[in-house]
Motif scaffolding. Structure first.
Motif, PDB file in Angstrom:
ATOM      1  N   THR A  47       0.830  -1.201   0.000  1.00  0.00           N
ATOM      2  CA  THR A  47       0.000   0.000   0.000  1.00  0.00           C
ATOM      3  C   THR A  47       0.865   1.252   0.000  1.00  0.00           C
ATOM      4  OG1 THR A  47      -1.757  -1.177   1.188  1.00  0.00           O
ATOM      5  CG2 THR A  47      -1.857   1.222   1.202  1.00  0.00           C
ATOM      6  N   ARG A  50       2.073   1.706  -3.514  1.00  0.00           N
ATOM      7  CA  ARG A  50       1.002   2.176  -4.389  1.00  0.00           C
ATOM      8  C   ARG A  50       0.678   3.647  -4.132  1.00  0.00           C
ATOM      9  NH1 ARG A  50      -2.059  -1.473  -7.127  1.00  0.00           N
ATOM     10  NH2 ARG A  50      -3.962  -0.250  -6.824  1.00  0.00           N
ATOM     11  N   CYS A  51       0.844   4.100  -2.908  1.00  0.00           N
ATOM     12  CA  CYS A  51       0.658   5.523  -2.614  1.00  0.00           C
ATOM     13  C   CYS A  51       1.753   6.358  -3.275  1.00  0.00           C
ATOM     14  CB  CYS A  51       0.657   5.756  -1.106  1.00  0.00           C
ATOM     15  SG  CYS A  51      -0.841   5.189  -0.259  1.00  0.00           S
ATOM     16  N   ALA A  53       3.260   5.570  -5.970  1.00  0.00           N
ATOM     17  CA  ALA A  53       3.006   5.502  -7.408  1.00  0.00           C
ATOM     18  C   ALA A  53       1.812   6.340  -7.837  1.00  0.00           C
ATOM     19  CB  ALA A  53       2.786   4.050  -7.824  1.00  0.00           C
ATOM     20  N   LEU A  55      -1.250   5.101  -7.351  1.00  0.00           N
ATOM     21  CA  LEU A  55      -2.306   4.123  -7.592  1.00  0.00           C
ATOM     22  C   LEU A  55      -3.292   4.050  -6.433  1.00  0.00           C
ATOM     23  CD1 LEU A  55      -0.099   1.268  -9.098  1.00  0.00           C
ATOM     24  CD2 LEU A  55      -1.482   2.960 -10.329  1.00  0.00           C
ATOM     25  N   GLU A  56      -2.890   4.559  -5.266  1.00  0.00           N
ATOM     26  CA  GLU A  56      -3.771   4.722  -4.109  1.00  0.00           C
ATOM     27  C   GLU A  56      -3.668   6.170  -3.651  1.00  0.00           C
ATOM     28  OE1 GLU A  56      -5.852   2.705  -2.765  1.00  0.00           O
ATOM     29  OE2 GLU A  56      -5.236   0.685  -3.350  1.00  0.00           O
ATOM     30  N   SER A  57      -4.761   6.731  -3.187  1.00  0.00           N
ATOM     31  CA  SER A  57      -4.755   8.085  -2.636  1.00  0.00           C
ATOM     32  C   SER A  57      -4.729   7.999  -1.115  1.00  0.00           C
ATOM     33  CB  SER A  57      -6.000   8.861  -3.086  1.00  0.00           C
ATOM     34  OG  SER A  57      -5.995   9.028  -4.489  1.00  0.00           O
ATOM     35  N   PRO A  80      -1.603  12.410 -10.895  1.00  0.00           N
ATOM     36  CA  PRO A  80      -1.847  11.030 -11.339  1.00  0.00           C
ATOM     37  C   PRO A  80      -0.526  10.316 -11.620  1.00  0.00           C
ATOM     38  CG  PRO A  80      -2.311  12.584 -13.102  1.00  0.00           C
ATOM     39  CD  PRO A  80      -2.061  13.410 -11.875  1.00  0.00           C
ATOM     40  N   PRO A  81      -0.561   8.997 -11.723  1.00  0.00           N
ATOM     41  CA  PRO A  81       0.673   8.224 -11.918  1.00  0.00           C
ATOM     42  C   PRO A  81       1.498   8.663 -13.126  1.00  0.00           C
ATOM     43  CG  PRO A  81      -1.127   6.757 -11.346  1.00  0.00           C
ATOM     44  CD  PRO A  81      -1.729   8.112 -11.531  1.00  0.00           C
ATOM     45  N   ASP A  82       0.834   9.008 -14.233  1.00  0.00           N
ATOM     46  CA  ASP A  82       1.587   9.356 -15.431  1.00  0.00           C
ATOM     47  C   ASP A  82       2.247  10.731 -15.357  1.00  0.00           C
ATOM     48  OD1 ASP A  82      -1.004  10.469 -15.485  1.00  0.00           O
ATOM     49  OD2 ASP A  82      -0.889  10.771 -17.642  1.00  0.00           O
ATOM     50  N   ASP A 167       7.199  -4.160  -7.056  1.00  0.00           N
ATOM     51  CA  ASP A 167       6.237  -4.814  -6.167  1.00  0.00           C
ATOM     52  C   ASP A 167       6.448  -6.322  -6.192  1.00  0.00           C
ATOM     53  OD1 ASP A 167       4.152  -5.429  -4.519  1.00  0.00           O
ATOM     54  OD2 ASP A 167       2.572  -4.974  -5.962  1.00  0.00           O
TER      55      ASP A 167
END
Length: 395
Positions: A47, A50-51, A53, A55-57, A80-82, A167
């Motif tokens: 997690t 992903r934060c 990245a 991918l999670e807020s 955003p990720p990009d 990951d």
């Protein structure tokens, strides 16, 4: 300024009740550093990744990459990720099955509007770096697991991101291939110098790859240090257990001397320089290779704390024997938790090849090889290295 910074990072998933998987986490990563997030399933390491990245807020906190804020809950910033200049290598490879290797690697360049870099040969150059240039016209189904992982690595690197996130990328490979790819990844990082965060539950991967390790528990970091410091001086009993000190011995000092889980103790005092605290108890953590055994009636070695044990089972490991023991109390009954012992078959341990269930043995360890903790899992005061649990990261 650190290259990657996370302050007060918190992630709570809604539900009844809500579940907080990251709790006020702080993280500082230097440019070019290879950081490993290490811990068991459910500790919050993926997690956290992903934060970073996007991918999670996160529910709260702030993240900056390369001096630029990419997330700030208070100011409602969430790039955003990009838009974060990251590359990501997934556990499942996540290659597009209908695309060629060339198209898979080129995908991040197209997604970021860098099609001119495809013409400049970035795809071929990156494929050459990870030794998959000969595979460019194949499809994922035509590749082995190791080849697919190299393609996934090339895709994560092709856009030359500021940060590469991994990951558990080696967990789907067999043991032999995993060692090979791990060594290759270490070599590639030394060559390219990218900043990386690598998630794993495998301590051997963490020790081999990381410049520093962050050992996570319940959404927080228990210890943040170099692999050597974590291995030799775990800051808590939780960390000690996770990095291989699987044997737990509970000692008490009474009027008649030391006992260990009800069994009498002879030889060297287990922790003459450690403070027992109010409970009068002390926990020792030991690796299997630091517990020594000898035939009953003999002494395993000089300067050891000595106990009596009985073999429960043993298994052949090539150049060593792995055995499980139980200690014996004064009446010869089993006492306390089981002990795991690794005995080399060469030299004095050669006799261990004939170990049999029920066999009585002498058990010993050198106090200097143990790490001692109090009832709360914290290092015992006045332990041999004087170490203490480090302050929280970013404090």
């Amino acid at each position: 300024m650190s290259y990657v910074s996370a302050e007060g990072l918190t992630k709570t998933f809604k539900g009844r009740p809500p579940v907080t998987v990251i709790d006020g986490l702080g993280l500082e990563i230097e440019e070019g550093e290879f950081l490993v997030l290490l811990g068991p399933s459910g500790c919050g390491k993926t997690t956290t990744l992903r934060c970073l990245a996007g991918l999670e807020s996160p529910t709260a906190g702030r993240i900056s990459l390369g001096g630029r804020t990419v997330f700030d809950a208070a100011n409602r910033i969430n790039r955003p990720p990009d838009k974060r200049s990251i590359g990501m290598v997934f556990q499942s490879y996540a290659l597009w099955p209908h695309m060629s290797v060339r198209a898979n690697i080129a995908y991040p360049l197209k997604a970021r509007g860098l099609k001119d870099k495809i013409k400049e040969g970035w795809v071929e150059e990156t494929a050459r770096l990870v030794d998959c240039e000969a595979l460019l016209d194949r499809h994922p189904a035509q590749l082995s697991g190791g080849q697919q992982q190299r393609v996934a690595l090339a895709r994560g690197l092709v856009a030359r991101p500021d940060l590469v996130l991994f990951d558990e990328p080696l967990s789907n490979l067999d043991a032999r291939l995993r060692d090979s790819v791990r060594a290759y990844l270490h070599e590639l990082h030394a060559k390219l110098g990218f900043t990386a965060v690598f998630v794993t539950h495998d301590q051997s991967e963490a020790l081999a790859l990381g410049d520093r390790l962050a050992i996570m528990r319940a959404g927080e970091i228990d210890q943040f240090d170099t692999p050597r410091q974590v291995f030799e001086k775990p800051a808590t009993e939780y960390v000690a257990d996770f990095v291989g000190m699987a044997n737990r011995l509970l000692f008490e000092r009474g009027a008649d001397g030391w006992t260990c889980q009800g069994a009498p103790v002879a030889g060297a005092p287990p922790a003459a320089r450690c403070s027992l605290g109010a409970s009068g108890r002390l926990v020792a953590r030991l690796r299997p290779e630091d517990v020594h055994i000898a035939p009953a009636g003999e002494v395993p070695g000089d300067g050891m704390t000595l106990l009596k044990g009985r073999v429960l089972e043993s298994g052949y490991g090539g150049r060593h024997i792995d055995a499980t023991l139980t200690l014996e109390d004064r009446d010869g009954a089993a006492a306390g938790d089981r002990l795991h012992v690794r005995v080399p078959l060469a030299g004095p341990g050669g006799w261990a090849g004939e170990l049999a269930a029920g066999q009585k043995v002498a058990v010993g360890f050198r106090p200097a090889d143990a790490r001692f903790f109090d009832d709360d899992g914290e290092p015992s005061a006045a332990s041999s290295d004087g170490g203490a649990r480090p302050a929280p990261v970013g404090a």
